[in-house]
Enzyme design. Structure first.
Site, PDB file in Angstrom:
ATOM      1  CG  PHE A  93      51.355  40.954  36.379  1.00 49.01           C
ATOM      2  CD1 PHE A  93      52.495  41.479  35.789  1.00 49.01           C
ATOM      3  CD2 PHE A  93      50.204  41.733  36.398  1.00 49.01           C
ATOM      4  CE1 PHE A  93      52.498  42.760  35.240  1.00 49.01           C
ATOM      5  CE2 PHE A  93      50.189  43.000  35.857  1.00 49.01           C
ATOM      6  CZ  PHE A  93      51.341  43.519  35.282  1.00 49.01           C
TER       7      PHE A  93
ATOM      8  CG  ASP B 233      51.809  32.707  44.911  1.00 47.10           C
ATOM      9  OD1 ASP B 233      51.177  31.781  44.372  1.00 47.10           O
ATOM     10  OD2 ASP B 233      51.831  33.863  44.463  1.00 47.10           O
TER      11      ASP B 233
ATOM     12  CB  THR C  57      47.111  32.647  38.649  1.00 48.73           C
ATOM     13  OG1 THR C  57      47.228  33.520  39.791  1.00 48.73           O
ATOM     14  CG2 THR C  57      45.691  32.112  38.588  1.00 48.73           C
TER      15      THR C  57
ATOM     16  CG  ASP D 287      45.101  27.678  49.407  1.00 52.38           C
ATOM     17  OD1 ASP D 287      44.413  28.681  49.683  1.00 52.38           O
ATOM     18  OD2 ASP D 287      44.835  26.897  48.477  1.00 52.38           O
ATOM     19  CB  ILE D 288      45.247  33.066  51.584  1.00 51.48           C
ATOM     20  CG1 ILE D 288      44.508  33.087  50.239  1.00 51.48           C
ATOM     21  CG2 ILE D 288      46.610  33.732  51.489  1.00 51.48           C
ATOM     22  CD1 ILE D 288      44.113  34.492  49.784  1.00 51.48           C
TER      23      ILE D 288
ATOM     24  CE1 TYR E 190      39.536  40.275  41.190  1.00 47.27           C
ATOM     25  CE2 TYR E 190      38.593  42.163  40.058  1.00 47.27           C
ATOM     26  CZ  TYR E 190      39.659  41.564  40.696  1.00 47.27           C
ATOM     27  OH  TYR E 190      40.836  42.250  40.854  1.00 47.27           O
TER      28      TYR E 190
ATOM     29  CB  VAL F 155      42.483  43.285  27.357  1.00 46.65           C
ATOM     30  CG1 VAL F 155      42.850  44.708  27.827  1.00 46.65           C
ATOM     31  CG2 VAL F 155      42.055  43.312  25.909  1.00 46.65           C
TER      32      VAL F 155
ATOM     33  NE  ARG G   5      35.423  40.105  30.411  1.00 43.20           N
ATOM     34  CZ  ARG G   5      36.610  40.410  30.890  1.00 43.20           C
ATOM     35  NH1 ARG G   5      37.683  39.753  30.493  1.00 43.20           N
ATOM     36  NH2 ARG G   5      36.750  41.378  31.766  1.00 43.20           N
TER      37      ARG G   5
HETATM   38  P1  NAD Z   1      48.207  37.114  39.440  1.00 43.20           P
HETATM   39  O1  NAD Z   1      47.215  36.052  39.160  1.00 43.20           O
HETATM   40  O2  NAD Z   1      49.429  37.184  38.604  1.00 43.20           O
HETATM   41  O3  NAD Z   1      48.660  37.063  40.974  1.00 43.20           O
HETATM   42  C1  NAD Z   1      47.875  36.502  42.008  1.00 43.20           C
HETATM   43  C2  NAD Z   1      48.777  35.596  42.840  1.00 43.20           C
HETATM   44  O4  NAD Z   1      47.999  35.043  43.925  1.00 43.20           O
HETATM   45  C3  NAD Z   1      49.328  34.404  42.050  1.00 43.20           C
HETATM   46  O5  NAD Z   1      50.726  34.289  42.247  1.00 43.20           O
HETATM   47  C4  NAD Z   1      48.571  33.199  42.616  1.00 43.20           C
HETATM   48  O6  NAD Z   1      49.302  32.002  42.529  1.00 43.20           O
HETATM   49  C5  NAD Z   1      48.319  33.664  44.035  1.00 43.20           C
HETATM   50  N1  NAD Z   1      47.185  32.965  44.649  1.00 43.20           N
HETATM   51  C6  NAD Z   1      45.961  32.718  44.077  1.00 43.20           C
HETATM   52  N2  NAD Z   1      45.194  32.018  44.926  1.00 43.20           N
HETATM   53  C7  NAD Z   1      45.933  31.832  46.049  1.00 43.20           C
HETATM   54  C8  NAD Z   1      45.690  31.163  47.277  1.00 43.20           C
HETATM   55  N3  NAD Z   1      44.513  30.549  47.520  1.00 43.20           N
HETATM   56  N4  NAD Z   1      46.659  31.143  48.221  1.00 43.20           N
HETATM   57  C9  NAD Z   1      47.863  31.743  47.975  1.00 43.20           C
HETATM   58  N5  NAD Z   1      48.161  32.375  46.838  1.00 43.20           N
HETATM   59  C10 NAD Z   1      47.200  32.437  45.891  1.00 43.20           C
HETATM   60  O7  NAD Z   1      47.400  38.494  39.367  1.00 43.20           O
HETATM   61  P2  NAD Z   1      47.890  40.002  39.484  1.00 43.20           P
HETATM   62  O8  NAD Z   1      47.390  40.694  38.269  1.00 43.20           O
HETATM   63  O9  NAD Z   1      49.323  40.079  39.836  1.00 43.20           O
HETATM   64  O10 NAD Z   1      47.000  40.511  40.709  1.00 43.20           O
HETATM   65  C11 NAD Z   1      47.517  40.701  42.007  1.00 43.20           C
HETATM   66  C12 NAD Z   1      46.441  41.342  42.881  1.00 43.20           C
HETATM   67  O11 NAD Z   1      46.116  42.635  42.377  1.00 43.20           O
HETATM   68  C13 NAD Z   1      45.124  40.574  42.953  1.00 43.20           C
HETATM   69  O12 NAD Z   1      44.633  40.691  44.269  1.00 43.20           O
HETATM   70  C14 NAD Z   1      44.214  41.312  41.996  1.00 43.20           C
HETATM   71  O13 NAD Z   1      42.857  41.158  42.335  1.00 43.20           O
HETATM   72  C15 NAD Z   1      44.698  42.723  42.213  1.00 43.20           C
HETATM   73  N6  NAD Z   1      44.427  43.605  41.076  1.00 43.20           N
HETATM   74  C16 NAD Z   1      45.016  43.370  39.873  1.00 43.20           C
HETATM   75  C17 NAD Z   1      44.766  44.228  38.807  1.00 43.20           C
HETATM   76  C18 NAD Z   1      45.342  44.028  37.436  1.00 43.20           C
HETATM   77  O14 NAD Z   1      44.989  44.791  36.549  1.00 43.20           O
HETATM   78  N7  NAD Z   1      46.236  43.060  37.240  1.00 43.20           N
HETATM   79  C19 NAD Z   1      43.921  45.345  39.008  1.00 43.20           C
HETATM   80  C20 NAD Z   1      43.282  45.496  40.226  1.00 43.20           C
HETATM   81  C21 NAD Z   1      43.572  44.652  41.290  1.00 43.20           C
HETATM   82  C1  UD1 Z   2      41.233  44.070  35.154  1.00 42.94           C
HETATM   83  C2  UD1 Z   2      41.962  43.031  36.005  1.00 42.94           C
HETATM   84  C3  UD1 Z   2      41.299  42.920  37.349  1.00 42.94           C
HETATM   85  C4  UD1 Z   2      41.253  44.300  37.961  1.00 42.94           C
HETATM   86  C5  UD1 Z   2      40.557  45.314  37.054  1.00 42.94           C
HETATM   87  C6  UD1 Z   2      40.664  46.732  37.604  1.00 42.94           C
HETATM   88  C7  UD1 Z   2      43.076  41.160  34.887  1.00 42.94           C
HETATM   89  C8  UD1 Z   2      42.941  39.814  34.270  1.00 42.94           C
HETATM   90  N1  UD1 Z   2      41.941  41.722  35.342  1.00 42.94           N
HETATM   91  O1  UD1 Z   2      39.880  43.652  34.914  1.00 42.94           O
HETATM   92  O2  UD1 Z   2      42.055  42.061  38.189  1.00 42.94           O
HETATM   93  O3  UD1 Z   2      40.660  44.259  39.224  1.00 42.94           O
HETATM   94  O4  UD1 Z   2      41.226  45.318  35.793  1.00 42.94           O
HETATM   95  O5  UD1 Z   2      40.088  47.636  36.717  1.00 42.94           O
HETATM   96  O6  UD1 Z   2      44.141  41.705  34.979  1.00 42.94           O
HETATM   97  N2  UD1 Z   2      38.798  42.083  26.464  1.00 42.94           N
HETATM   98  C9  UD1 Z   2      38.759  41.948  25.089  1.00 42.94           C
HETATM   99  N3  UD1 Z   2      39.461  40.940  24.520  1.00 42.94           N
HETATM  100  C10 UD1 Z   2      40.208  40.055  25.254  1.00 42.94           C
HETATM  101  C11 UD1 Z   2      40.249  40.204  26.663  1.00 42.94           C
HETATM  102  C12 UD1 Z   2      39.525  41.237  27.248  1.00 42.94           C
HETATM  103  O7  UD1 Z   2      38.105  42.711  24.392  1.00 42.94           O
HETATM  104  O8  UD1 Z   2      40.834  39.159  24.649  1.00 42.94           O
HETATM  105  C13 UD1 Z   2      38.074  43.212  27.064  1.00 42.94           C
HETATM  106  C14 UD1 Z   2      37.196  42.846  28.237  1.00 42.94           C
HETATM  107  O9  UD1 Z   2      35.934  42.402  27.824  1.00 42.94           O
HETATM  108  C15 UD1 Z   2      37.155  44.181  28.983  1.00 42.94           C
HETATM  109  C16 UD1 Z   2      38.537  44.799  28.715  1.00 42.94           C
HETATM  110  O10 UD1 Z   2      39.044  44.120  27.581  1.00 42.94           O
HETATM  111  O11 UD1 Z   2      36.169  45.022  28.444  1.00 42.94           O
HETATM  112  C17 UD1 Z   2      39.509  44.609  29.863  1.00 42.94           C
HETATM  113  O12 UD1 Z   2      39.472  43.237  30.258  1.00 42.94           O
HETATM  114  P1  UD1 Z   2      40.541  42.597  31.256  1.00 42.94           P
HETATM  115  O13 UD1 Z   2      41.921  42.843  30.771  1.00 42.94           O
HETATM  116  O14 UD1 Z   2      40.122  41.197  31.533  1.00 42.94           O
HETATM  117  O15 UD1 Z   2      40.425  43.527  32.548  1.00 42.94           O
HETATM  118  P2  UD1 Z   2      39.206  43.966  33.496  1.00 42.94           P
HETATM  119  O16 UD1 Z   2      38.050  43.055  33.375  1.00 42.94           O
HETATM  120  O17 UD1 Z   2      39.024  45.420  33.294  1.00 42.94           O
END
Ligand code: NAD
Ligand code: UD1
Length: 312
Positions: free
Chosen positions: A12, A32, A36, A55-56, A143, A187, A270
Site C-alpha cells: 500500500f 517484495d 501482502t 524475501d527479506i 507487532y 479500519v 481487540r
Molecule cells: P502492506 O502490507 O501493504 O505492505 C508491506 C509490504 O511488505 C507488502 O508489499 C508485502 O508483500 C511486503 N512483505 C511482507 N513480508 C515480506 C518479506 N518477508 N519479504 C519481502 N517483502 C515482504 O502494508 P503498508 O500499510 O503499506 O505498510 C508498509 C510499512 O509501513 C510496514 O513496515 C508497516 O509496519 C509500516 N507502517 C504502516 C502503517 C499503516 O498505517 N499502514 C503505520 C505505521 C507503520
Molecule cells: C495501524 C496499522 C499499523 C500501524 C499503526 C500505527 C494497519 C493494518 N495497521 O494499526 O501497521 O503501525 O496503525 O498507529 O494498517 N477496528 C475496528 N473495526 C475493524 C478494524 C479495526 O473497530 O473492522 C479498530 C481496531 O480495533 C483499532 C482501530 O480500529 O482500535 C484501528 O485498527 P487498525 O486499522 O487495524 O490500525 P492499528 O491497530 O491502529
C-alpha cells in the site's frame, strides 16, 4: 538521478512512494515477496521499475539487490497488530529478523541512508498526548515490539556501523490501495467497503478509541524528505497530522460523505489495541521540513472514490 531500493514496494504505502519516485525521474528497484503486496499496485509504473521478488528473511538472496543503491526505504513487514497477536513468530521473523538483514545488506553495499518504517504503536497507552518522541515506549503487541526493536537496530547501525538510518513512526496511514480484501487491513478501508456494500461497519470496543489518521500522500512526502534531509540522520521522527478522530467520529463523517445514516455494530475490543493516538509533529517539521499536505476529510473522499472504482 539517485538509485532507490524500496523494500515492500508492492504494498500500500510502498506503491505510492514508487509512483512519486518514478514521477521525479529517480531509478527505482523494488524488493517484495508479495506476501501482502500485489503487482497490480505497480501497474501504472511497471515498465519504469526494476521489480525483484525476494524475501527479506533470506539474507544471501537479497544482498545483490543492494549493489549500487544510494537510499533504501524499508517498508517490508507484516503490518497488522491483530495478525501479530495470532502469529507472533512469523511477524518477528519478518519484521525484526528481516530488518536486521536489510540493515546488514545496506551497510555492506555502502548505501548512504536507510529510512525505516516504524510505528506509533510503539507508544502504547502512555497517558501523555500528543505523542512526542522522548516519551518512554510502551509496546502492547508483538507487532509494536518488533517495530520498536527495528528502530533500536537502526540506531545501533547509525551510531556504530557507518550506515545512516532514520526511523519514521508512521501514525495510521490510509488511502487508495490499502488492501480492501485483507482481513488485516486498516479500519478505514474496512469501514468504506462496508458502506459501499451496504453492510454494517463493525467497531471493536466502544468506538471511543482515537487515531491520527494520515493520508498516504503525507507519508510519501515525509519518507522522501527523510532520505536526504541532513538533520534527520540517526533520528526517530513522528509522521502524522497532529489531529485525531475517534472511530465513532469517523462513522459520522462517512455518514456525511455517503449521505446515509449508518449505525455501526459494536463487538468486543481487540487484544493488543492502543486506546488513543495523536502525533506531535514538531520534530519532523524541524528535521524534515515536513508539513501535512492532505487533510483527513480530503483523504477520506479520495479513498472512497478509489474504492468505489476498485470494487466496481
Ligand atoms: P502492506 O502490507 O501493504 O505492505 C508491506 C509490504 O511488505 C507488502 O508489499 C508485502 O508483500 C511486503 N512483505 C511482507 N513480508 C515480506 C518479506 N518477508 N519479504 C519481502 N517483502 C515482504 O502494508 P503498508 O500499510 O503499506 O505498510 C508498509 C510499512 O509501513 C510496514 O513496515 C508497516 O509496519 C509500516 N507502517 C504502516 C502503517 C499503516 O498505517 N499502514 C503505520 C505505521 C507503520
Ligand atoms: C495501524 C496499522 C499499523 C500501524 C499503526 C500505527 C494497519 C493494518 N495497521 O494499526 O501497521 O503501525 O496503525 O498507529 O494498517 N477496528 C475496528 N473495526 C475493524 C478494524 C479495526 O473497530 O473492522 C479498530 C481496531 O480495533 C483499532 C482501530 O480500529 O482500535 C484501528 O485498527 P487498525 O486499522 O487495524 O490500525 P492499528 O491497530 O491502529
Amino acid at each position: 538521478m539517485a538509485h532507490y531500493l524500496v523494500t515492500g514496494g508492492a504494498g500500500f504505502i510502498g506503491s505510492h512512494i514508487i509512483e512519486e519516485l518514478v514521477h521525479r525521474g529517480e531509478s527505482v528497484r523494488i524488493l517484495d515477496n508479495l506476501a501482502t503486496g500485489r503487482e497490480v499496485n505497480l501497474a501504472a509504473v511497471r515498465s519504469k521499475i526494476d521489480f525483484r521478488k525476494a524475501d527479506i528473511r533470506e539474507l544471501d538472496s537479497i544482498r545483490p539487490l543492494f549493489a549500487g543503491v544510494d537510499y533504501v526505504i524499508h517498508l517490508a513487514a507484516l503490518a497488522s497488530v491483530a495478525r501479530s497477536m495470532e502469529d507472533p513468530v512469523e511477524t518477528t521473523q519478518v519484521n525484526l529478523g528481516g530488518t536486521v538483514h536489510v540493515l546488514l545488506a545496506a551497510r555492506d553495499a555502502k548505501v548512504k541512508r536507510v529510512v525505516i518504517a516504524a510505528t506509533a504503536a510503539a507508544y502504547g497507552n502512555d497517558p501523555a498526548l500528543p505523542r512526542v518522541e522522548t516519551q518512554p515506549p510502551q509496546p502492547l503487541s508483538p507487532y509494536a515490539v518488533t517495530k520498536l526493536a527495528g528502530e533500536y537496530y537502526g540506531r545501533i547501525f547509525n551510531d556504530n556501523f557507518g550506515l545512516e538510518t532514520v526511523s519514521l513512526r508512521f501514525f495510521n496511514i490510509f488511502g487508495p490501495r490499502q488492501d480492501p480484501k485483507s482481513p488485516y487491513t486498516g479500519v478505514l478501508s474496512k469501514f468504506i467497503v462496508a458502506y459501499l456494500r451496504g453492510a454494517m461497519p463493525v467497531i471493536f470496543g466502544d468506538g471511543e478509541q482515537s487515531r491520527d489518521f494520515t493520508y498516504v500522500a503525507n507519508v510519501v512526502d515525509a519518507s522522501l524528505r527523510a532520505c536526504t534531509a541532513p538533520a534527520a540522520a540517526g533520528k526517530i521522527l513522528n509522521v502524522g497530522t497532529g489531529k485525531s478522530a475517534t472511530l465513532n467520529q469517523t462513522i459520522t463523517i462517512l455518514n456525511g460523505i455517503f449521505a446515509k445514516q449508518v449505525k455501526p455494530q459494536y463487538g468486543p475490543p481487540r487484544a493488543g489495541d492502543v486506546k488513543h493516538s495523536t502525533a506531535d509533529i514538531s520534530l519532523a517539521r524541524a528535521a524534515l521540513g515536513y508539513e501535512p499536505l492532505v487533510s483527513f476529510e480530503d483523504g477520506l473522499r479520495r479513498t472512497v472514490d478509489w474504492l468505489r472504482k476498485d470494487l466496481g
